[in-house]
Each structure stands twice: as C-alpha cells, then as structure tokens.
Design a protein around this motif. Structure first.
Motif, PDB file in Angstrom:
ATOM      1  N   ILE A 179       0.862  -1.184   0.000  1.00 21.90           N
ATOM      2  CA  ILE A 179       0.000   0.000   0.000  1.00 21.90           C
ATOM      3  C   ILE A 179       0.900   1.236   0.000  1.00 21.90           C
ATOM      4  O   ILE A 179       1.692   1.414   0.937  1.00 21.90           O
ATOM      5  CB  ILE A 179      -0.925   0.018   1.237  1.00 21.90           C
ATOM      6  N   PRO A 180       0.813   2.095  -1.007  1.00 25.40           N
ATOM      7  CA  PRO A 180       1.685   3.277  -1.051  1.00 25.40           C
ATOM      8  C   PRO A 180       1.514   4.163   0.182  1.00 25.40           C
ATOM      9  O   PRO A 180       0.429   4.207   0.791  1.00 25.40           O
ATOM     10  CB  PRO A 180       1.221   4.014  -2.315  1.00 25.40           C
ATOM     11  N   LEU A 181       2.586   4.881   0.523  1.00 24.68           N
ATOM     12  CA  LEU A 181       2.595   5.698   1.737  1.00 24.68           C
ATOM     13  C   LEU A 181       1.504   6.760   1.708  1.00 24.68           C
ATOM     14  O   LEU A 181       0.819   6.997   2.709  1.00 24.68           O
ATOM     15  CB  LEU A 181       3.973   6.363   1.907  1.00 24.68           C
ATOM     16  N   PHE A 182       1.300   7.421   0.556  1.00 19.91           N
ATOM     17  CA  PHE A 182       0.313   8.491   0.519  1.00 19.91           C
ATOM     18  C   PHE A 182      -1.099   7.934   0.721  1.00 19.91           C
ATOM     19  O   PHE A 182      -1.964   8.598   1.298  1.00 19.91           O
ATOM     20  CB  PHE A 182       0.415   9.301  -0.782  1.00 19.91           C
ATOM     21  N   VAL A 183      -1.353   6.682   0.283  1.00 14.67           N
ATOM     22  CA  VAL A 183      -2.655   6.045   0.520  1.00 14.67           C
ATOM     23  C   VAL A 183      -2.817   5.743   2.007  1.00 14.67           C
ATOM     24  O   VAL A 183      -3.885   5.943   2.587  1.00 14.67           O
ATOM     25  CB  VAL A 183      -2.799   4.763  -0.326  1.00 14.67           C
ATOM     26  N   GLN A 184      -1.754   5.286   2.663  1.00 16.10           N
ATOM     27  CA  GLN A 184      -1.806   5.021   4.101  1.00 16.10           C
ATOM     28  C   GLN A 184      -2.133   6.303   4.866  1.00 16.10           C
ATOM     29  O   GLN A 184      -2.940   6.297   5.799  1.00 16.10           O
ATOM     30  CB  GLN A 184      -0.481   4.433   4.578  1.00 16.10           C
ATOM     31  N   GLN A 185      -1.498   7.423   4.451  1.00 20.81           N
ATOM     32  CA  GLN A 185      -1.755   8.703   5.109  1.00 20.81           C
ATOM     33  C   GLN A 185      -3.195   9.140   4.913  1.00 20.81           C
ATOM     34  O   GLN A 185      -3.858   9.632   5.827  1.00 20.81           O
ATOM     35  CB  GLN A 185      -0.824   9.782   4.559  1.00 20.81           C
ATOM     36  N   ILE A 192      14.585  22.159   2.073  1.00 23.09           N
ATOM     37  CA  ILE A 192      13.150  21.862   2.208  1.00 23.09           C
ATOM     38  C   ILE A 192      12.945  20.413   2.632  1.00 23.09           C
ATOM     39  O   ILE A 192      12.128  20.115   3.510  1.00 23.09           O
ATOM     40  CB  ILE A 192      12.427  22.171   0.872  1.00 23.09           C
ATOM     41  N   VAL A 193      13.707  19.491   2.029  1.00 20.78           N
ATOM     42  CA  VAL A 193      13.613  18.077   2.393  1.00 20.78           C
ATOM     43  C   VAL A 193      13.989  17.892   3.865  1.00 20.78           C
ATOM     44  O   VAL A 193      13.306  17.188   4.622  1.00 20.78           O
ATOM     45  CB  VAL A 193      14.521  17.218   1.494  1.00 20.78           C
ATOM     46  N   ALA A 194      15.072  18.536   4.287  1.00 21.68           N
ATOM     47  CA  ALA A 194      15.534  18.393   5.674  1.00 21.68           C
ATOM     48  C   ALA A 194      14.484  18.926   6.653  1.00 21.68           C
ATOM     49  O   ALA A 194      14.208  18.315   7.688  1.00 21.68           O
ATOM     50  CB  ALA A 194      16.862  19.132   5.852  1.00 21.68           C
ATOM     51  N   ILE A 195      13.879  20.074   6.333  1.00 24.91           N
ATOM     52  CA  ILE A 195      12.863  20.665   7.226  1.00 24.91           C
ATOM     53  C   ILE A 195      11.635  19.760   7.278  1.00 24.91           C
ATOM     54  O   ILE A 195      11.085  19.480   8.354  1.00 24.91           O
ATOM     55  CB  ILE A 195      12.482  22.085   6.742  1.00 24.91           C
ATOM     56  N   ALA A 196      11.190  19.286   6.109  1.00 25.34           N
ATOM     57  CA  ALA A 196       9.997  18.433   6.054  1.00 25.34           C
ATOM     58  C   ALA A 196      10.209  17.125   6.808  1.00 25.34           C
ATOM     59  O   ALA A 196       9.323  16.660   7.521  1.00 25.34           O
ATOM     60  CB  ALA A 196       9.629  18.161   4.599  1.00 25.34           C
ATOM     61  N   ARG A 197      11.385  16.529   6.638  1.00 23.26           N
ATOM     62  CA  ARG A 197      11.695  15.276   7.353  1.00 23.26           C
ATOM     63  C   ARG A 197      11.654  15.476   8.862  1.00 23.26           C
ATOM     64  O   ARG A 197      11.065  14.692   9.600  1.00 23.26           O
ATOM     65  CB  ARG A 197      13.096  14.811   6.975  1.00 23.26           C
ATOM     66  N   ARG A 198      12.292  16.549   9.306  1.00 26.23           N
ATOM     67  CA  ARG A 198      12.472  16.747  10.747  1.00 26.23           C
ATOM     68  C   ARG A 198      11.163  17.161  11.430  1.00 26.23           C
ATOM     69  O   ARG A 198      10.829  16.652  12.504  1.00 26.23           O
ATOM     70  CB  ARG A 198      13.543  17.813  10.987  1.00 26.23           C
ATOM     71  N   LEU A 199      10.408  18.065  10.792  1.00 29.97           N
ATOM     72  CA  LEU A 199       9.204  18.577  11.446  1.00 29.97           C
ATOM     73  C   LEU A 199       8.003  17.659  11.233  1.00 29.97           C
ATOM     74  O   LEU A 199       7.088  17.627  12.058  1.00 29.97           O
ATOM     75  CB  LEU A 199       8.883  19.989  10.952  1.00 29.97           C
ATOM     76  N   GLY A 200       7.956  16.943  10.081  1.00 28.55           N
ATOM     77  CA  GLY A 200       6.900  15.972   9.841  1.00 28.55           C
ATOM     78  C   GLY A 200       5.499  16.550   9.837  1.00 28.55           C
ATOM     79  O   GLY A 200       4.552  15.920  10.300  1.00 28.55           O
ATOM     80  N   GLU A 216      10.664   9.899   0.314  1.00 25.47           N
ATOM     81  CA  GLU A 216      10.340  10.801   1.410  1.00 25.47           C
ATOM     82  C   GLU A 216       8.965  10.499   1.997  1.00 25.47           C
ATOM     83  O   GLU A 216       8.086   9.997   1.310  1.00 25.47           O
ATOM     84  CB  GLU A 216      10.394  12.258   0.924  1.00 25.47           C
ATOM     85  N   PRO A 217       8.753  10.869   3.286  1.00 29.18           N
ATOM     86  CA  PRO A 217       7.469  10.590   3.942  1.00 29.18           C
ATOM     87  C   PRO A 217       6.388  11.617   3.629  1.00 29.18           C
ATOM     88  O   PRO A 217       5.289  11.514   4.137  1.00 29.18           O
ATOM     89  CB  PRO A 217       7.837  10.643   5.428  1.00 29.18           C
ATOM     90  N   PHE A 218       6.717  12.632   2.825  1.00 26.37           N
ATOM     91  CA  PHE A 218       5.741  13.679   2.548  1.00 26.37           C
ATOM     92  C   PHE A 218       5.269  13.620   1.095  1.00 26.37           C
ATOM     93  O   PHE A 218       5.933  13.078   0.228  1.00 26.37           O
ATOM     94  CB  PHE A 218       6.322  15.067   2.861  1.00 26.37           C
ATOM     95  N   VAL A 219       4.099  14.219   0.872  1.00 23.83           N
ATOM     96  CA  VAL A 219       3.540  14.345  -0.475  1.00 23.83           C
ATOM     97  C   VAL A 219       3.919  15.723  -1.004  1.00 23.83           C
ATOM     98  O   VAL A 219       3.749  16.732  -0.313  1.00 23.83           O
ATOM     99  CB  VAL A 219       2.009  14.185  -0.450  1.00 23.83           C
ATOM    100  N   ASP A 268      -1.441  14.567   6.129  1.00 21.63           N
ATOM    101  CA  ASP A 268      -0.832  15.089   7.363  1.00 21.63           C
ATOM    102  C   ASP A 268       0.580  15.604   7.112  1.00 21.63           C
ATOM    103  O   ASP A 268       1.031  16.534   7.776  1.00 21.63           O
ATOM    104  CB  ASP A 268      -0.790  13.993   8.437  1.00 21.63           C
ATOM    105  N   GLN A 269       1.289  14.957   6.190  1.00 24.64           N
ATOM    106  CA  GLN A 269       2.641  15.395   5.837  1.00 24.64           C
ATOM    107  C   GLN A 269       2.638  15.753   4.351  1.00 24.64           C
ATOM    108  O   GLN A 269       2.588  14.865   3.500  1.00 24.64           O
ATOM    109  CB  GLN A 269       3.659  14.296   6.106  1.00 24.64           C
ATOM    110  N   ALA A 270       2.660  17.040   4.061  1.00 27.80           N
ATOM    111  CA  ALA A 270       2.641  17.496   2.672  1.00 27.80           C
ATOM    112  C   ALA A 270       3.456  18.774   2.558  1.00 27.80           C
ATOM    113  O   ALA A 270       3.533  19.570   3.502  1.00 27.80           O
ATOM    114  CB  ALA A 270       1.207  17.728   2.201  1.00 27.80           C
TER     115      ALA A 270
END
Length: 909
Positions: A50-56, A724-732, A759-762, A784-786
């Motif tokens: 199941i893709p991550l964005f579908v799980q979110q 941007i990737v570093a900020i998104a990863r850390r703050l979630g 990455e965990p964000f969309v 939740d993470q975009a």
C-alpha cells in the motif's frame, strides 16, 4: 419511490485498476423505501504494498489488511447485494471500474444495472454548493461523517446524501422535471429513470399555487414583493451609544479585541468628518466588521449611502455570507445591503432560453443546462458567481452573461441589482466594477460620497488591469473557432439559397481572417523569442512600436492592418444575418456577442502594435515549448497616482483604505504616493494583530546555504530543495514554501522530485501539478505530511489556521525580477526623476510582499508555527533590517540548518 439502491465506496492502492491497483476496503449500504436496510463492510488483502500516501489518506496500512480476506472470498455476497439495484457511488467512474475488475478477477459476471453518480446528481440538485467533495456536502447538509476516507463511513454518508438529493429533486416543479428529463439521457448516470418516476408522481398530484413564474418557457423563482419606501428619520441608537457600551459581537467564541474597537471609532470619525484615511489592520483583528459596523451606523444616522469595495468577487461573497448576517444582528435598525457587480456577472434569461433550445450538446453543456434550470428556482440575484460549475462549462457560462448592449427588462437581473442598490444603505462591490464606474460615461452606481476600500494594497493592480490591455492567440483562436462552428451549423440547417450563399461568403472571409491571425501570432512569437531568450521556459520581451525594426516586425504590422480590414469585411458581410427579422435565417444571440468580442480583440491588437502612448509599458510573453503561435501581448499604465487623485479622492468626501499590509517600516508614505493620496493628508493609523507573536511564531535563517546572488539559480534551487527536504523530514508536518518566481519554483520542484519517492511527505507544486490554487490547497489539506510549493497567489489570501499549517518557508526574498516589464518601466521613470529605484520601488514592494507571505502562518490566537527564510541576505545585507523591521516582535534564530531544525522542533513541541 420504491427502488433499491446499493451505495458503494472503495479505498484502493491507487487510481488505476488497469495498472493493477486493488481494493483494500469496501463499504456498502442498501437503501429501500427511503431507509438504509442493509450494510456491508470489509477490508481486503490486495496482495501488494500500500503506497505511503494512501496510508496517510485512509489510515489503512499493511498491518490492517494482513489478515483480511481476498476480494474473491466475498465476491458472491457482494454481487448478490447488487442484484436488481442501482449502483450508486460518489464518483461512479472511479468505483465501478475497480469493482468490475475485481469481479472479473473472481470469475464473476460484471454489473450491468443502472448507475447513479451522487457527484453528478449533487451538481444538478445543489448547483451553488461550494464543493462537491463528500465531506463538504455532508457538512453542508448536516450529515454526520466521522471517518472520511474510510469506505464504510463514506458509503453510509453517501447513502444519506442520496436520500437528501432525491428529496430535493422531488420538490422541483413539473415543468423543470420535464426539461431535465429531456436532457438526462446525455448525462453520465441513469438519472432519467428517477425523473420518469418523479414526473409520473407529479402528474398525479393536484395542482397548487407554485412559488415560481414562467418566462420564455423557463420556471424562475417568484420575485419578492417590492419593499416599501425607506422611512427617513433618526435611527434607534447612535454609534456613539453603541461604542460606549462596547457590547460583545454576536459571534461564536467572540473575544473583545481593543484594537478592533479602536479601528471602528476611527472609521466612524473619518466618515463623520469627511476625511480620507489609511488604516492598516493586522491579521485576526476582525477588519471587516471594524469598518462595516461604523459604516452601517453612519449610513443610517446620516441617510448617506456607503460603498464597500473588495479586491475580488470571492471576498465580496465572503462579506455577504459571513459578515453581513452579524452586522444585521449588531445594528439596531433595519439595514439594507445590496451587492453590485458588472453585467457580465449576471445571467441573461434570453441567452439561456436560446442555449436551452440548442440540440446535440456535449456533456458539459448538458450538465450546465440542468444546473441552471434548478438554480433559477433558487436565485433572486441571477449572479453567476453563486454557481459552482465544472471547469469545462465556465466558458459556456460566460457566454450566457448579460451583454453590455442588453437593456433592462422584466427579468433582467442586472437591472434588478441596480434597483436594490438604489434602495441600499451599504453597497458591496469589487475593485474592478468600482473602477469601471469611475471611468464610465454614465454612472453605474447610484450617487455616493463615502467609500471604504478593503484590500487597498491591490487597488493599483486592479486599476492597471482595468486600463491595460491583453491580447493572446488562444482567445483569438477560441473566438474565431466559435464563430466558424456557429456558421457551419447554421449553414447545414439553412434551406434558402440566399442565406446559404451569404453564410458561405462569411465562412470564406472568416477562414481568411483565421489564416491572417495565425500567421501574425506566429511571427510575433518568433520575434519575441529572438529578442529575449527564454528563462525557465518563458520569454518576456518589452517592446515599443516606435522603436521596433526588422523584416519580421514590419511583416507583423502589415498583417495587423490586414487583420483589421478582414474583420471589417466580415462584420459587413454578416450584418444581414444579424439584422434579419426571419428567425429561421438569423444567427443565435451569442453570435453577435462573439463578433463584438473579436472586433475588440483585433482593435486592441492594432493599438498594441501600431500606437505609442506615453506612460504605458507594452510587452510580449511566449513559452519556449508552446505552440508555434502561442503568444500573449500586454499593455499597462506605469503610474496611476494622478488618476486616483483626480477621479477618486477629489470627488469623494471620505475614502477609507484598509488592508493588512499598507506600511513599510511603519510608514504609509510609499502606498500613499502610489495611490495619489499624499496631498490629501489622510488620517493614518496601524492597528496591530491581536496575537502574541513572541510566543506563537519564530523565525529561522540558515547560514550554511549559498548566497543567492553569488551562485547560479540552478545551484541555489538545489540547495533550497535539500533544505526543504531536511525541514519536512524533521518537522513531519504540513509545510508551505513560497517562491517569488515560477522559475525558481520549477527548478526547486525538479530537484525535489528526484528525492520524492523516498520521502514521507507528499509534494504538491503550483504549475507542475495541474489545478487552481484552491484545488491544490484541498489536496494539500488531505495529507498530514505534505509540502506545497507556491508562487504569486499563495503569498496572500491563503487562510490555513491551526494544524492546517505548522511551517512556512520563504525560498527567497521577494524582489521583482529585473526582467519584469512593469517594474523595469517604473524604475526608469523614478531614475529619470532623479530618484533611486531600489529604495523607492524594489525594496518597498519586496517588504510588502514579504509581510504578506509571513501573514500566511499565524491566523488565530491558538496557532503556533516556524518560519524559515532560506535567503541569508535577510541577515547579511544592509536592507535586511527593513524586512525584519516590518515583522512584529518575534524570536529570530540564525545558524547552521541542522542546529536550527533541532531548535524548531523544540519550539513546535
């Protein structure tokens, strides 16, 4: 209606059953005789990740489906529930193909019964709904929806939605149901079967008094009876008494804000003493009510009409829906409020009647006809902005608006809007129509001397568009294609030889005009790209007809003259068909409007390419990879301060300008100069936002990113993407990233896409993903993470309170590009007068834009968020102090990004 409906909703691993995506959850609800009589719900093992964005989105993960059955195990039970029933879903085109694919995989026959799409049905029955998302419709209709994006909950809510829609459909009058039935065969779902049953029921009912009137064979809402003349005299209570008591406003959870009441008093003072004023009102102050309440009291006490102007029609609607009901509760006397817009915002009943009679419609036209038939039983204003139509129907809707040449009649919506305005205490309008009134040969508003301009920082831009011109190939081609299609269709229907010959001649002239136009735009695009190499795939070339030279330019001007002659010849040739009294020979009403629009388009093209006007900047834009003749031409005045001084401030007793961003370093002088207010000595006052910025926001400036002015833009974009990737990863959390130019956004998006899969964000990027800013925001809020990358419209007007937004990134200080034609022309004007363009234009503009961007983060007293500015010129350049001074007091952190991320995480915790 004794019918069986099976309502189905699915959650899946993706959006393509043909690509192998599978169902992971299915919910069903069976409706009979208006009641939900049976339910089914199950998770399914899709036998794939199941893709991550579908799980979110769904909160369904690998563990949820690990022990679930395969679809084939339940296929028999599902198929049995669907026997002899309508298949109902909220977007049948998504759910049914998935179900058919799973049934086929399980060795079961496909579903072959009738279908109902509740999106389509809702569009028809609720033509003014703000959104047709299931959760939004549920909220609008008061349906409980606890777990969006869970199939069982969605199926239950869709079943309740269906019942609500059927109940509303059944309340429509017989004449409207019969008209819908004639159209319904060309809809996507089998609504015609429902209409047959409803029509049969209506025909058996005894006739009764109907709350509608007939006009041109169309049922319209019966107009409200004329209101008695307004009695003049003292109002029940004065503003002085109201402001001394300072009662709480009738708003849920309202907390008294001292700055709001201070602004109310100053607005009333400015109106009462006939002074112009500039008032900066911070976010969250309650600016709209702070000017509406004193304006209403003033209008009632002095028997003076007050006009309120907003930047956009959307803000105009917001005032009507959200603020005017509160205003009526506050003001202790009958208050008359009217909305007034341009004619092009109101439906022409005559054009709609002609459109309704046209056969062989494409789907968008059929759906629009259905929506309008229902809407005309609801609307009193005829304001097209009330409607929510699909994007494919918007151009058709524009064709049905009242034309400038149409005069008022019994069912003329614009004439009715003007009558309401003449009776009103407050008139709510928009900047575009206000400017139209200021420049029209005859006033469009009833007389008024007092004016409040909200979003005043956008008034100059609105005026530049009003006085400016735009000509583009797409519009030219669209108009000529519409005319050609209308003539070809009319020629096919025409039996008379004389008329056929006239139409044939008109078609030949139109083909010549199309050929000349295609060639002209092709030459202009080639000329622009040769003069100004494209950056980020786009070219902007500033030109002046007096200074252009060369064979290509001369050929373009020659074609321009030929195009002018061609449209004149076509207009003369088509005149007999427009003037004829024989309806069977005449062209439809819309043809005249299209011809007029094409003539205006070509006249503007002639002016742009052949005339020189002092104080006007002209430029061309072309996309490097666009079509061979896809080019856009623009013209705008450079300085409008004299116009505002002479036509607005000299002629009104009091004009109050308000906005969240009117000052630079706490001073109003920059905006006052732009708007021609300097010599009027306006009252000026700033009212700060009622937020505790020291506790609610923090600013973070990384020092280890490259200096934007010291590296190529591509390298800066790569560094920005890594940050941007570093900020998104850390703050979630959800994060909005603002860019001053599409060029930098596109380069950054390309760098981010290389990393996105891990990455965990969309990632959502304006201009990269299709869709309007509103649509992109809706997508952004589903996760939740975009990370949303935005430019232009995202710097202001975006409201994301509370958990909707926790982090804001400003990728670069928002200085205008040196290649911006308008900014360059304004700079030259300042330089010629001996001024410094950077200090007087570039820096103030950038500071105002920076403040607007910063304002996206903290929207309520409970919000908390982090702002990252990736451009370290904020701290290293001398002008950085101007940006920092424009912000409210808040903690500022600088240092390596890794250290800042730790500090930001602690701050947000």
């Amino acid at each position: 209606m004794a019918t069986r409906f099976v309502i189905i909703d699915l959650e899946t691993t993706g959006n393509g059953p043909k690509k192998g995506d599978r169902i992971i959850q299915l919910g069903m609800a069976v409706v009979e005789n208006g009641l939900i009589v049976e339910r089914f719900s199950s998770f399914f093992n899709p036998e794939q990740p199941i893709p991550l964005f579908v799980q979110q989105l769904t909160n369904i993960n690998e563990e949820t489906v690990e022990g679930a059955p395969l679809f084939a195990d339940k296929a028999g039970e599902i198929a049995a529930m669907m026997d002899d029933a309508y298949f109902v879903a909220h977007n049948v085109d998504f759910d049914l193909p998935f179900l058919q694919a799973e049934l086929e995989r399980a060795g079961r026959p496909p579903f072959t019964g009738p279908t109902i799409d509740t999106v389509e049905l809702a569009r028809i029955v609720l033509p003014t709904a703000e959104s047709y998302k299931l959760s939004d419709l549920a909220r609008q209709l008061g349906l409980r929806h606890d777990r969006p994006h869970q199939a069982d909950s969605d199926a239950e809510v869709t079943a309740k939605l269906l019942l609500a829609l059927l109940e509303r459909l059944g309340r429509l009058p017989l004449v409207t149901l019969e008209q819908l039935r004639r159209l319904a065969r060309r809809l996507k779902s089998d609504i015609y079967l429902l209409l047959d049953a409803l029509i049969a029921e209506k025909q058996r009912e005894a006739p009764n008094d109907q709350p509608f009137v007939m006009h041109g064979g169309i049922a319209l809402k019966r107009p409200a009876p004329a209101r008695p003349e307004k009695e003049k005299g003292a109002v029940a209570a004065s503003f002085a008494a109201f402001s001394e008591q300072e009662p709480p406003l009738p708003l849920p959870g309202y907390k008294r804000r001292p700055t709001q009441w201070e602004m109310m008093r100053l607005v009333y003072e400015a109106l009462s003493t006939s002074q112009h004023a500039m008032m900066e009102a911070g976010t969250g102050l309650g600016k709209s009510l702070a000017y509406l309440i004193p304006a209403a009291f003033f209008a009632g006490e002095r028997q003076e009409r007050v006009v309120i102007s907003t930047n956009t029609i959307q803000l105009q609607e917001q005032l009507i829906r959200r603020d005017v009901p509160v205003l009526r509760e506050v003001v202790p006397f009958p208050l008359r409020v009217a909305v007034l817009k341009g004619k092009q915002n109101y439906l022409s009943i005559e054009k709609f009647a002609s459109f309704l009679a046209e056969p062989s419609d494409p789907y968008d036209a059929v759906l629009l006809k259905c929506q309008l038939l229902v809407w005309l039983l609801e609307t009193e204003s005829g304001d097209l902005d009330e409607l929510n139509v699909p994007s494919g129907a918007r151009m058709l809707l524009a064709d049905l608006a009242i034309g400038e040449e149409e005069e008022g009649g019994r069912h003329h919506f614009f004439a009715a809007a003007k009558r309401r305005a003449e009776e009103a205490d407050l008139i709510i309008t928009n900047h575009a129509f206000l400017l139209h009134d200021l420049t029209a040969p005859r006033p469009l508003f009833p007389p008024f001397r007092y004016l409040v301009i909200d979003e005043a920082h956008r008034l100059e831009d609105a005026a530049a568009r009003h006085f400016g011109e735009r000509v583009d190939y797409v519009s030219f081609r669209f108009l000529t294609a519409k005319l050609a299609q209308t003539m070809a269709k009319r020629r096919e229907e025409e039996q008379r030889c004389e008329a056929r010959a006239t139409l044939a001649r008109c078609q030949r002239l139109l083909e010549e005009l199309q050929f000349e136009g295609d060639e002209l735009f092709r030459l202009l695009r080639r000329y622009a790209l040769a003069k100004q190499p494209a950056r980020a795939g786009r070219c902007r070339y500033r030109f002046s007809p007096a200074d252009e030279r060369g064979q290509t330019w001369e050929a373009a001007v020659e074609l321009c003259w030929r195009l002018r002659d061609a449209i004149a010849a076509l207009a003369a040739a088509v005149q007999p068909l427009l003037a004829t009294e024989n309806e069977t020979m005449a062209l439809p009403v819309s043809f005249s409007a299209d011809m007029a629009a094409l003539r205006r388009h070509i006249a503007a093209l002639v002016r742009l390419l052949t005339e020189t006007e002092e104080g006007v900047v002209r430029w061309m834009e072309a996309d490097e990879k666009g079509a061979a003749n896809a080019v856009r031409l623009y013209a705008q005045p450079v300085d409008l301060s004299a116009f505002f001084a002479d036509r607005l401030f000299m002629n009104k007793r009091s004009v109050i300008l308000t906005s969240a961003t009117l000052t630079v370093r706490g001073q109003f002088s920059y905006m006052a100069a732009r708007l021609g207010l300097e010599e009027f000595y306006p009252l000026c006052r700033s009212f700060p936002a009622p937020f505790r910025y020291e506790e609610q926001a923090a600013l973070f400036v990384p020092t280890d990113l490259p200096l934007v002015s010291a590296v190529p833009l591509e390298r800066y974009a790569e560094a920005a993407a890594a940050a941007i990737v570093a900020i998104a990863r850390r703050l979630g959390r959800r994060m909005l990233v603002l860019f001053p130019s599409y060029e930098l956004l596109k380069l950054t998006a390309e760098a981010l896409k290389a990393e996105e899969g891990n990455e965990p964000f969309v990632l959502i990027a304006q201009g990269v993903q299709s869709g309007s800013p509103t649509k992109l925001l809706r997508t952004f809020l589903q996760f939740d993470q975009a990370v949303l990358l935005g430019t232009s419209s995202f710097w202001e007007g975006v409201d994301l309170p509370g958990p909707a937004l926790a982090a804001l990134v400003i990728a670069r200080l928002p200085f205008a590009s040196p290649e911006d034609p308008v900014a360059a022309a304004k700079s030259e004007r300042i330089r010629a007068a001996g001024g410094d363009p950077f200090a007087r234009l570039s820096l103030p503009e950038a500071v105002l834009r920076f403040r607007q961007g910063f304002g996206r983060l903290i929207r309520t007293e409970r919000d908390k968020g982090a702002v990252f500015v990736l451009d370290r010129r904020l701290l290293t350049a001398s002008y950085g102090a101007d940006f920092l001074a424009s912000l409210p007091p808040l903690p500022v952190h600088e240092g390596p990004l890794a250290a800042l991320l730790e500090a930001a995480e602690d701050w947000l915790a």
